[in-house]
Motif scaffolding. Structure first.
Motif, PDB file in Angstrom:
ATOM      1  N   ILE B 143       0.846  -1.184   0.000  1.00 50.42           N
ATOM      2  CA  ILE B 143       0.000   0.000   0.000  1.00 50.42           C
ATOM      3  C   ILE B 143       0.891   1.246   0.000  1.00 50.42           C
ATOM      4  O   ILE B 143       1.825   1.351   0.790  1.00 50.42           O
ATOM      5  CB  ILE B 143      -0.913   0.010   1.233  1.00 50.42           C
ATOM      6  CG1 ILE B 143      -1.800  -1.236   1.244  1.00 50.42           C
ATOM      7  CG2 ILE B 143      -1.765   1.275   1.262  1.00 50.42           C
ATOM      8  CD1 ILE B 143      -2.666  -1.360   2.473  1.00 50.42           C
ATOM      9  N   HIS B 144       0.614   2.161  -0.911  1.00 47.65           N
ATOM     10  CA  HIS B 144       1.258   3.468  -0.911  1.00 47.65           C
ATOM     11  C   HIS B 144       0.156   4.502  -0.725  1.00 47.65           C
ATOM     12  O   HIS B 144      -1.020   4.149  -0.640  1.00 47.65           O
ATOM     13  CB  HIS B 144       1.999   3.719  -2.219  1.00 47.65           C
ATOM     14  CG  HIS B 144       3.057   2.695  -2.515  1.00 47.65           C
ATOM     15  ND1 HIS B 144       4.322   2.773  -1.989  1.00 47.65           N
ATOM     16  CD2 HIS B 144       3.024   1.568  -3.263  1.00 47.65           C
ATOM     17  CE1 HIS B 144       5.039   1.733  -2.414  1.00 47.65           C
ATOM     18  NE2 HIS B 144       4.265   0.978  -3.191  1.00 47.65           N
ATOM     19  N   ASP B 145       0.543   5.762  -0.658  1.00 52.71           N
ATOM     20  CA  ASP B 145      -0.494   6.787  -0.534  1.00 52.71           C
ATOM     21  C   ASP B 145      -0.019   8.029  -1.259  1.00 52.71           C
ATOM     22  O   ASP B 145       1.087   8.512  -1.038  1.00 52.71           O
ATOM     23  CB  ASP B 145      -0.758   7.089   0.936  1.00 52.71           C
ATOM     24  CG  ASP B 145      -1.883   8.097   1.120  1.00 52.71           C
ATOM     25  OD1 ASP B 145      -2.952   7.704   1.618  1.00 52.71           O
ATOM     26  OD2 ASP B 145      -1.689   9.281   0.768  1.00 52.71           O
ATOM     27  N   PHE B 178       3.994  13.412  -2.013  1.00 56.91           N
ATOM     28  CA  PHE B 178       4.610  12.457  -1.082  1.00 56.91           C
ATOM     29  C   PHE B 178       3.947  11.097  -1.178  1.00 56.91           C
ATOM     30  O   PHE B 178       2.767  10.996  -1.537  1.00 56.91           O
ATOM     31  CB  PHE B 178       4.432  12.933   0.363  1.00 56.91           C
ATOM     32  CG  PHE B 178       5.082  14.249   0.681  1.00 56.91           C
ATOM     33  CD1 PHE B 178       6.442  14.321   0.955  1.00 56.91           C
ATOM     34  CD2 PHE B 178       4.333  15.417   0.735  1.00 56.91           C
ATOM     35  CE1 PHE B 178       7.034  15.536   1.272  1.00 56.91           C
ATOM     36  CE2 PHE B 178       4.926  16.634   1.043  1.00 56.91           C
ATOM     37  CZ  PHE B 178       6.273  16.692   1.316  1.00 56.91           C
ATOM     38  N   CYS B 179       4.710  10.078  -0.771  1.00 62.31           N
ATOM     39  CA  CYS B 179       4.063   8.816  -0.432  1.00 62.31           C
ATOM     40  C   CYS B 179       3.801   8.879   1.058  1.00 62.31           C
ATOM     41  O   CYS B 179       4.713   9.108   1.843  1.00 62.31           O
ATOM     42  CB  CYS B 179       4.922   7.601  -0.733  1.00 62.31           C
ATOM     43  SG  CYS B 179       4.130   6.090  -0.112  1.00 62.31           S
ATOM     44  N   ALA B 180       2.544   8.684   1.439  1.00 64.42           N
ATOM     45  CA  ALA B 180       2.192   8.905   2.839  1.00 64.42           C
ATOM     46  C   ALA B 180       1.848   7.628   3.585  1.00 64.42           C
ATOM     47  O   ALA B 180       1.455   7.674   4.737  1.00 64.42           O
ATOM     48  CB  ALA B 180       1.035   9.880   2.934  1.00 64.42           C
ATOM     49  N   GLU B 181       1.983   6.488   2.939  1.00 69.39           N
ATOM     50  CA  GLU B 181       1.740   5.249   3.691  1.00 69.39           C
ATOM     51  C   GLU B 181       3.048   4.482   3.709  1.00 69.39           C
ATOM     52  O   GLU B 181       3.630   4.227   2.653  1.00 69.39           O
ATOM     53  CB  GLU B 181       0.638   4.428   3.019  1.00 69.39           C
ATOM     54  CG  GLU B 181       0.257   3.168   3.782  1.00 69.39           C
ATOM     55  CD  GLU B 181      -0.333   3.468   5.147  1.00 69.39           C
ATOM     56  OE1 GLU B 181      -1.383   4.111   5.208  1.00 69.39           O
ATOM     57  OE2 GLU B 181       0.289   3.066   6.158  1.00 69.39           O
ATOM     58  N   PHE B 182       3.477   4.102   4.912  1.00 69.00           N
ATOM     59  CA  PHE B 182       4.788   3.484   5.033  1.00 69.00           C
ATOM     60  C   PHE B 182       4.895   2.252   4.137  1.00 69.00           C
ATOM     61  O   PHE B 182       4.054   1.364   4.184  1.00 69.00           O
ATOM     62  CB  PHE B 182       5.075   3.096   6.482  1.00 69.00           C
ATOM     63  CG  PHE B 182       6.416   2.458   6.635  1.00 69.00           C
ATOM     64  CD1 PHE B 182       7.565   3.216   6.436  1.00 69.00           C
ATOM     65  CD2 PHE B 182       6.540   1.113   6.907  1.00 69.00           C
ATOM     66  CE1 PHE B 182       8.810   2.626   6.530  1.00 69.00           C
ATOM     67  CE2 PHE B 182       7.782   0.520   7.010  1.00 69.00           C
ATOM     68  CZ  PHE B 182       8.922   1.272   6.818  1.00 69.00           C
ATOM     69  N   CYS B 183       5.956   2.222   3.300  1.00 67.19           N
ATOM     70  CA  CYS B 183       6.031   1.170   2.293  1.00 67.19           C
ATOM     71  C   CYS B 183       7.416   0.550   2.201  1.00 67.19           C
ATOM     72  O   CYS B 183       7.749  -0.080   1.211  1.00 67.19           O
ATOM     73  CB  CYS B 183       5.610   1.730   0.936  1.00 67.19           C
ATOM     74  SG  CYS B 183       6.596   3.139   0.403  1.00 67.19           S
ATOM     75  N   GLY B 184       8.241   0.749   3.239  1.00 72.05           N
ATOM     76  CA  GLY B 184       9.542   0.085   3.213  1.00 72.05           C
ATOM     77  C   GLY B 184      10.701   1.062   3.150  1.00 72.05           C
ATOM     78  O   GLY B 184      10.528   2.267   3.366  1.00 72.05           O
ATOM     79  N   ASP B 186      12.741   2.951   1.254  1.00 71.87           N
ATOM     80  CA  ASP B 186      12.833   4.316   0.744  1.00 71.87           C
ATOM     81  C   ASP B 186      11.499   5.053   0.714  1.00 71.87           C
ATOM     82  O   ASP B 186      11.298   5.959  -0.105  1.00 71.87           O
ATOM     83  CB  ASP B 186      13.475   4.310  -0.648  1.00 71.87           C
ATOM     84  CG  ASP B 186      14.999   4.359  -0.528  1.00 71.87           C
ATOM     85  OD1 ASP B 186      15.478   4.888   0.495  1.00 71.87           O
ATOM     86  OD2 ASP B 186      15.687   3.865  -1.431  1.00 71.87           O
ATOM     87  N   HIS B 187      10.641   4.694   1.629  1.00 69.91           N
ATOM     88  CA  HIS B 187       9.348   5.362   1.765  1.00 69.91           C
ATOM     89  C   HIS B 187       9.506   6.887   1.751  1.00 69.91           C
ATOM     90  O   HIS B 187       8.759   7.593   1.061  1.00 69.91           O
ATOM     91  CB  HIS B 187       8.711   4.888   3.075  1.00 69.91           C
ATOM     92  CG  HIS B 187       7.567   5.701   3.565  1.00 69.91           C
ATOM     93  ND1 HIS B 187       6.424   5.896   2.825  1.00 69.91           N
ATOM     94  CD2 HIS B 187       7.373   6.359   4.736  1.00 69.91           C
ATOM     95  CE1 HIS B 187       5.583   6.646   3.517  1.00 69.91           C
ATOM     96  NE2 HIS B 187       6.127   6.946   4.677  1.00 69.91           N
ATOM     97  N   ALA B 188      10.482   7.398   2.476  1.00 68.00           N
ATOM     98  CA  ALA B 188      10.635   8.849   2.593  1.00 68.00           C
ATOM     99  C   ALA B 188      11.090   9.493   1.285  1.00 68.00           C
ATOM    100  O   ALA B 188      10.948  10.688   1.092  1.00 68.00           O
ATOM    101  CB  ALA B 188      11.625   9.185   3.703  1.00 68.00           C
ATOM    102  N   ARG B 189      11.649   8.670   0.390  1.00 68.31           N
ATOM    103  CA  ARG B 189      12.129   9.256  -0.867  1.00 68.31           C
ATOM    104  C   ARG B 189      11.136   9.039  -1.995  1.00 68.31           C
ATOM    105  O   ARG B 189      11.394   9.404  -3.129  1.00 68.31           O
ATOM    106  CB  ARG B 189      13.470   8.630  -1.250  1.00 68.31           C
ATOM    107  CG  ARG B 189      14.490   8.788  -0.156  1.00 68.31           C
ATOM    108  CD  ARG B 189      15.876   9.081  -0.702  1.00 68.31           C
ATOM    109  NE  ARG B 189      16.821   9.155   0.396  1.00 68.31           N
ATOM    110  CZ  ARG B 189      17.639   8.157   0.715  1.00 68.31           C
ATOM    111  NH1 ARG B 189      17.663   7.068  -0.019  1.00 68.31           N
ATOM    112  NH2 ARG B 189      18.450   8.280   1.748  1.00 68.31           N
ATOM    113  N   MET B 190      10.026   8.412  -1.677  1.00 65.66           N
ATOM    114  CA  MET B 190       9.047   8.114  -2.716  1.00 65.66           C
ATOM    115  C   MET B 190       8.134   9.317  -2.893  1.00 65.66           C
ATOM    116  O   MET B 190       7.022   9.356  -2.409  1.00 65.66           O
ATOM    117  CB  MET B 190       8.239   6.879  -2.323  1.00 65.66           C
ATOM    118  CG  MET B 190       7.277   6.438  -3.392  1.00 65.66           C
ATOM    119  SD  MET B 190       6.548   4.865  -2.941  1.00 65.66           S
ATOM    120  CE  MET B 190       5.162   4.842  -4.050  1.00 65.66           C
ATOM    121  N   GLY B 191       8.652  10.316  -3.562  1.00 64.58           N
ATOM    122  CA  GLY B 191       7.844  11.518  -3.733  1.00 64.58           C
ATOM    123  C   GLY B 191       8.340  12.269  -4.935  1.00 64.58           C
ATOM    124  O   GLY B 191       9.178  11.779  -5.693  1.00 64.58           O
TER     125      GLY B 191
HETATM  126 CU   LIG Z   1       5.240   4.331  -0.896  1.00 57.93          CU
END
Ligand SMILES: [Cu+2]
Ligand SMILES: [Cu+2]
Lengths: 548, 315
Positions: B143-145, B178-184, B186-191
């Motif tokens: 799940i991403h957001d 941003f990606c706002a659902e924790f996804c592993g 590089d979650h913080a860089r998924m934007g």
């Molecule tokens: Cu994500």
């Protein structure tokens, strides 16, 4: 005074060397590890959860350290393990057991005039389960950690995470049984073991709150256990339950998880309400305002709390109508919480208020809980939550409730009953300094996070855009003050164990049966079963104990 | 978008403007309650501190009147806030009919965006100002957001289904995504960046992307490649429903229910054909789950959508 409350023969603290629970069974480790005395078990719990508090706190320190600079100081994988560890440890190994297993265990039998809880052996078993769970959790952490967040969202946790997920699940799973046993023990004890004359409406609010908490523990925890077991099954056996690639449904997990975890929020805060409802009347020297409303609002919260879970899922893909219903129910459950705040405030009216450390913590609690509760109205709001969920706004909101609220209540209660538990007075000025440091440190840590969240800083970010730095730096600065505030009690309370002044049975001139027995209490609490003839909190402005 | 200390996020859509009012309303309510509670607490603590000479006579006795009064007042206030937020949320669930569909696929750890004309971008979204856009979100793994604070909106991208999100940008500029659902890891860089452009600039940008085929055209090729046309094509001898004129219409199902043929229905028909069988047809369509990737799927769906405007042939 003519306010005789109890007809039972009053204990005289000054009388000869009667053994207390601390000494009666001896000093050996064995006597502690095999004890069935609720008071000793409470001490075992206190030591265990203090340990976990500092483990979780260490993780929090590293988190705030990482976030001082936008690129972050740790590798993302390390950071992800840190916040997961912080969440799991703080939720299941500190907050959920915190007040019930320590003060609840120690005080409920005393407050209801009983010799022990209904099932002393189960009580000890519950502690052992907790320890086993804790060890499993620590093994998971030190073997390499878990990176799912405390929420274990699927299919990430079942198929993609490469941490020690199953071990962490096992830890939480086992801790659940400890919760259930504690809850069961409280419910049965409060029903069956109340002293003569202690009717339900004469029960201290602390008992009511723990009773409401116990109901949730018993009803909700099994759902968590089943859910986590299913996650383990999918992860280990690749049976499609939550992963759509295997034909499962990821939202099913969220529904099940929050069906436990929303009520769990009330497990974490209701006992705090109980502590505050004891402290405020005592230091305002007035009966609690609206006793029945405070009591029934706890029960209402415990009940309605089961029907708001999907407010965590407003953007997860639930239907419009589900969103409308769950938001409505979330607003409704905010009403009983507001009622409590109003009642505590009204208790202050025309009182004779003194500001000893427990009262400072209690006032801090009311302030921080009010802010936490008001921002709850923001995140319960459908449209607002679409913007704020999974941001630092939510992080700030629940820390105001869980840390600002529950941890303040925990410390307030710890100071209030410290003389009862240990027989010693803590150093008042140090305690006040700690209370004030915690209050200001807390606000500096978490208030900037509201701004951050509204600006768009998302949760669980190991690195972040540079425009968010200033607020993160403020937050980290606050965290260092907070850390000092939390560490201080360890020293001065520890010191007081040996050097503190002898407390006497009732240093606060408080009502309540727990103050009618020596400090520390004898192994069986009361020599003569007390009889209760009046409602609780019959305080008079007179500083003398009134219930003699 | 960078630099200076900010207290509030940019307001770049019509909806974000309405959200600002809601935010103001929530703040005003909170400040009112805070002042009331903190004010009373402070006044009481000072006035009725131990040893003060304030008059304590004539205390409130009958408490239930007060209790009922403040319970009712809070309840009414809370319901007002609820209705306000609910109203905006309903708006979010009613995309305008003329919105342009843009497909967004999340995968660890990037956003793949596909415009209807076949233009692709990664971790970036270009949109024209003043025109409604509807994002169709899916995920290839966890799940991403998809969150755009400047528009005050977000929606989870859930694997195995389509979710939608719509907005009408009103301010030209660059905004964070941003990606706002924790996804592993590089979650913080998924934007990335959402770029809102003048319609003319946007058209130029689309042209520069030099896409050869539109999504629907690519989908048509895949439709043949995966053998769908063997059953669904005009020349087919298999008893399978024609897909022309399908999209956006109600479909009678074998179960007696009726389903709306939207993105999600078409997607499910391909991946889980047994779940909803069209009335009057044998359930012989094989499942394509695990064989068609999210990218390909959205092209096929775009193709079937493009057939929606065609006449339904009688067969
Ligand atoms: Cu994500
Ligand atoms: Cu909740």
């Amino acid at each position: 005074m003519t306010t005789a409350t109890f007809t039972g023969k009053a204990e005289q603290p000054t009388r000869g060397a009667q053994a207390s629970y601390l000494t009666a069974e001896g000093f050996t480790l064995r006597s502690w590890l095999l004890t069935k005395d609720h008071k000793r078990i409470a001490i075992l719990y206190t030591i265990s959860i203090t340990l976990f508090f500092f483990v979780g706190g260490a993780a929090a320190t590293l988190i705030r350290f990482n976030l001082v600079t936008p690129p972050g100081l740790f590798q993302p994988d390390t950071y992800n393990r840190l916040f997961t560890m912080h969440g799991i440890v703080m939720v299941w190994f500190f907050l959920i057991p915190s007040i019930p297993t320590t003060m609840g265990n120690f005080l409920i039998p005393l407050m209801i005039g009983a010799k022990d809880l209904a099932f002393p052996r189960l009580n000890l078993l519950s502690w052992y389960l907790f320890v086993i769970a804790g060890v499993l959790g620590l093994v998971a952490i030190f073997a390499g950690g878990v990176d799912t967040g405390w929420t274990f969202y699927t299919p990430f946790s079942t198929m993609y995470s490469n941490g020690y997920v199953v071990l962490a699940l096992a830890a939480v799973f086992v801790s659940g049984f400890s919760s259930i046993l504690t809850g069961l023990n409280f419910i049965v004890s409060i029903h069956r073991l109340r002293a003569p004359g202690l009717t339900w409406y004469r029960l201290p609010v602390f008992c009511w709150s723990n009773y409401a908490t116990a109901l949730i523990l018993v009803l909700a925890t099994p759902i968590l256990a089943i859910t986590l077991a299913l996650v383990a099954v999918e992860r280990l056996l690749k049976v499609g339950i939550f992963d759509p690639a295997l034909g499962g449904d990821p939202l099913l997990f969220q529904h099940l998880f929050w069906f436990y975890s929303h009520p769990a929020v009330y497990i974490m805060i209701l006992p705090g309400f109980g502590v505050i409802s004891e402290i405020v009347p005592c230091f305002a020297r007035k009966p609690l305002f609206g006793y029945k409303f405070v009591v029934w609002s706890s029960i209402a919260i415990a009940g309605i709390g089961f029907f708001v879970w999907a407010h965590h899922m407003f953007v997860a893909g639930i239907s419009l109508y589900a969103g409308l219903v769950f938001s409505l129910l979330s607003y409704i459950i905010a009403v009983p919480s507001a009622i409590k705040v109003f009642n505590w405030t009204a208790t202050l009216h025309k009182g004779w208020i003194s500001f000893d450390a427990p009262m400072l913590y209690a006032l801090g609690f009311i302030g921080l809980f009010t802010i936490g509760g008001l921002t709850g109205l923001f995140v319960a709001n459908l449209a607002f939550d679409v913007h704020a969920t999974d941001t630092y706004f939510v992080v700030a909101h629940f820390h105001y409730i869980m840390v600002g609220g529950m941890v303040s209540a925990y410390f307030g209660g710890l100071h209030y009953w410290w003389p009862k538990i240990t027989g010693r007075l803590y150093p008042e000025w140090w305690a006040r300094i700690a209370a004030i440091l915690i209050f200001f440190g807390f606000n500096l840590t978490f208030f900037p996070q509201f701004i951050l969240g509204y600006l768009g800083m998302q949760r669980r970010y190991a690195s972040y855009p540079p425009e968010f730095q200033i607020w993160n730096v403020l937050s980290s600065a606050g965290a260092s003050i907070l850390a000092v505030g939390y560490a201080l009690p360890l020293f001065y309370l520890g010191w007081s164990l040996w050097r503190g002044k002898k407390a006497g049975p009732n240093p606060w001139a408080a009502t309540g049966l727990e103050w009618r027995t020596p400090s520390p209490p004898p192994p069986h609490n009361f020599d003569v079963t007390p009889t209760v003839t009046r409602p609780p909190y019959q305080y008079r402005p007179d500083p003398e104990p009134q219930d003699v | 978008m960078e630099g200076k200390v900010s207290f509030l996020p940019a307001t770049a859509s019509a909806y974000a403007g309405e959200m600002n009012w809601l935010f103001a309303g929530l703040i005003a309510t909170s400040v009112f309650i805070l002042l009331l509670v903190f004010g009373l607490m402070i006044v009481f603590c000072v006035r009725y501190r131990k040893g003060s000479g304030a008059d304590r006579g004539d205390r409130m006795k009958k408490t239930w009147r007060v209790e009922v009064a403040w319970t009712a007042a809070t309840f009414v206030l809370f319901m007002g806030l609820y209705a306000w937020g609910a109203n905006l949320y309903i708006e979010l669930h009613r995309p305008p009919l003329d919105a342009t569909d843009i497909h967004v696929v999340g995968k660890q750890w990037m956003w793949k965006v596909e415009h209807p004309g076949g233009q692709k971008e990664i971790d970036a979204l270009h949109v024209p100002v003043g025109r409604p856009v509807r994002l169709v979100l899916s995920s290839e793994d966890v799940i991403h957001d998809f969150a755009i604070p400047a528009f005050r909106i977000r929606q989870d991208a859930v694997p195995g289904r389509y979710e939608t999100l719509w907005f009408t940008p009103t301010e030209v500029g660059d905004y964070r995504l941003f990606c706002a659902e924790f996804c592993g890891t590089d979650h913080a860089r998924m934007g990335g960046t959402v770029t809102v452009m003048e319609p003319g600039d946007f058209q130029r940008w689309l042209d520069e992307q030099g896409s050869t085929e539109s999504l629907a055209q690519e989908g048509a090729a895949l439709f043949r490649q995966f053998g769908c046309s063997g059953c669904h094509g005009a020349a087919s001898t298999v008893h399978a429903p024609p897909l022309e004129g399908l999209f956006g219409r109600p479909v009678p199902l074998a179960s007696g229910e009726t389903a709306m043929a939207d993105d999600r229905y078409i997607r499910d028909s391909i991946l889980m054909p047994r779940a909803q069988v069209a009335a009057g047809y044998p359930p012989i369509m094989p499942s394509f789950a695990g064989q068609i990737g999210e990218d390909e799927l959205l092209k096929i769906v775009a193709y079937i959508k493009s057939l929606g405007t065609k006449e339904r042939p009688a067969r």
